[in-house]
Design a protein around this motif. Structure first.
Motif, short mmCIF file in Angstrom:
data_model
loop_
_atom_site.label_atom_id
_atom_site.label_comp_id
_atom_site.label_asym_id
_atom_site.label_seq_id
_atom_site.Cartn_x
_atom_site.Cartn_y
_atom_site.Cartn_z
N THR A 199 29.03 22.59 -13.83
CA THR A 199 27.81 21.96 -14.27
C THR A 199 27.93 21.67 -15.75
N ALA A 200 27.44 20.55 -16.15
CA ALA A 200 27.57 20.16 -17.55
C ALA A 200 26.47 20.78 -18.39
N ASP A 201 25.48 21.40 -17.78
CA ASP A 201 24.40 22.01 -18.51
C ASP A 201 24.86 23.34 -19.07
N PRO A 202 24.96 23.45 -20.40
CA PRO A 202 25.48 24.68 -21.00
C PRO A 202 24.55 25.86 -20.83
N LEU A 203 23.32 25.62 -20.43
CA LEU A 203 22.37 26.71 -20.31
C LEU A 203 22.60 27.54 -19.06
N HIS A 204 23.46 27.08 -18.17
CA HIS A 204 23.79 27.84 -16.97
C HIS A 204 24.93 28.82 -17.23
N SER A 205 25.35 28.93 -18.44
CA SER A 205 26.42 29.84 -18.80
C SER A 205 25.96 31.27 -18.58
N ALA A 206 26.92 32.15 -18.29
CA ALA A 206 26.61 33.56 -18.07
C ALA A 206 26.20 34.24 -19.38
N ARG A 232 24.02 35.12 -22.56
CA ARG A 232 22.60 35.07 -22.91
C ARG A 232 22.45 34.47 -24.31
N ILE A 233 21.50 33.57 -24.46
CA ILE A 233 21.27 32.96 -25.77
C ILE A 233 19.79 33.04 -26.10
N SER A 234 19.48 32.99 -27.41
CA SER A 234 18.09 33.06 -27.84
C SER A 234 17.42 31.70 -27.63
N THR A 235 16.11 31.68 -27.77
CA THR A 235 15.35 30.45 -27.59
C THR A 235 15.73 29.42 -28.64
N ALA A 236 15.95 29.88 -29.88
CA ALA A 236 16.35 28.96 -30.96
C ALA A 236 17.73 28.38 -30.67
N ASP A 237 18.67 29.24 -30.21
CA ASP A 237 20.01 28.76 -29.87
C ASP A 237 19.94 27.79 -28.70
N GLU A 238 19.07 28.10 -27.75
CA GLU A 238 18.91 27.23 -26.58
C GLU A 238 18.44 25.84 -27.03
N ALA A 239 17.54 25.80 -27.97
CA ALA A 239 17.03 24.51 -28.47
C ALA A 239 18.15 23.72 -29.15
N ILE A 268 21.43 23.96 -28.60
CA ILE A 268 22.40 23.51 -27.59
C ILE A 268 21.80 22.37 -26.77
N ARG A 269 20.52 22.50 -26.41
CA ARG A 269 19.88 21.45 -25.64
C ARG A 269 19.87 20.14 -26.44
N THR A 270 19.57 20.21 -27.73
CA THR A 270 19.58 19.02 -28.59
C THR A 270 20.99 18.44 -28.66
N LEU A 271 21.98 19.30 -28.83
CA LEU A 271 23.38 18.83 -28.85
C LEU A 271 23.72 18.11 -27.55
N TYR A 272 23.31 18.71 -26.45
CA TYR A 272 23.61 18.12 -25.15
C TYR A 272 22.91 16.78 -24.97
N LEU A 273 21.66 16.71 -25.37
CA LEU A 273 20.91 15.46 -25.23
C LEU A 273 21.49 14.36 -26.11
N GLU A 274 21.92 14.72 -27.31
CA GLU A 274 22.46 13.71 -28.24
C GLU A 274 23.91 13.34 -27.92
N HIS A 275 24.71 14.31 -27.51
CA HIS A 275 26.16 14.08 -27.40
C HIS A 275 26.72 14.29 -25.99
N GLY A 276 25.91 14.81 -25.06
CA GLY A 276 26.42 15.14 -23.73
C GLY A 276 27.01 13.97 -22.98
N GLY A 277 26.29 12.84 -22.96
CA GLY A 277 26.76 11.66 -22.23
C GLY A 277 28.08 11.12 -22.78
N PRO A 278 28.12 10.81 -24.09
CA PRO A 278 29.38 10.32 -24.65
C PRO A 278 30.52 11.36 -24.54
N LEU A 279 30.16 12.63 -24.68
CA LEU A 279 31.18 13.68 -24.58
C LEU A 279 31.73 13.76 -23.16
#
Length: 185
Positions: free
Chosen positions: A3-10, A12-19, A21-32
């Motif tokens: 799965t390309a969603d990094p939040l499914h990783s085993a 554990r990350i904090s809410t701030a870290d999750e935000a 990573i989610r921003t990184l994924y939204l901005e760069h996930g498709g081109p990456l």
């Protein structure tokens, strides 16, 4: 995990870290993902794993995400390229994985039956070798070469009655030899 969603990783990350990573994924996930697809030769599952690993490494190294250090997307692409190279090296360092192509080399039932016939022929040849030369010769003439009793008698240089009696006793001896090898119940 494909799965390309990094939040499914085993991990554990904090809410701030999750935000982040989610921003990184939204901005760069498709081109990456597109870049990873080119690197992996179109293997989507592998490309998704590369994206996930790349974003996980970004989370582990937040200092690399500082725009003052350079392009974030450039850094992510470099990491993705390194992940693909690392996987390639690991694959070359261990025995190759088997795929469906290997299954094509497995004999089918027809080939298996052919193999069984070949093994049986070897066993019968071994049992034939245990017979006396006279018994072996009469069975070769009458059964394997298909000669009639008269033709076998001429070839072997013995009377027809001798061919008949030798054939009878040769078959009995062959049966015993086959039983000794576990081939006849």
């Amino acid at each position: 995990m494909h799965t390309a969603d990094p939040l499914h990783s085993a991990t554990r990350i904090s809410t701030a870290d999750e935000a982040v990573i989610r921003t990184l994924y939204l901005e760069h996930g498709g081109p990456l993902l597109g870049f990873a697809l080119r690197l992996t030769g179109g293997d989507r599952a592998w490309a998704e794993d590369v994206v996930q690993e790349t974003l996980l490494r970004a989370w582990r190294h937040p200092e690399a995400l500082d725009p003052g250090r350079g392009s974030v997307r450039g850094w992510l692409c470099t990491v993705a390229r390194n992940v693909v190279i690392d996987v390639g090296r690991a694959r070359r360092a261990r025995p190759p994985e088997t795929g469906d192509a290997v299954l094509a080399t497995v004999p089918d039932e027809g080939a298996e039956a052919e193999f069984d016939r070949a093994v049986l022929a070897w066993d019968v040849a071994d049992a034939m070798a245990a017979l006396s030369p006279e018994h072996r010769a009469v069975l070769l003439e009458t059964y394997y070469r298909g000669s009639s009793v008269a033709d076998a008698a001429k070839t072997l240089g013995v009377p027809e009655g001798t061919v008949k009696s030798r054939t009878y006793y040769a078959l009995r001896a062959l049966r015993v030899a086959l039983e000794e090898r576990g081939l006849v119940p």
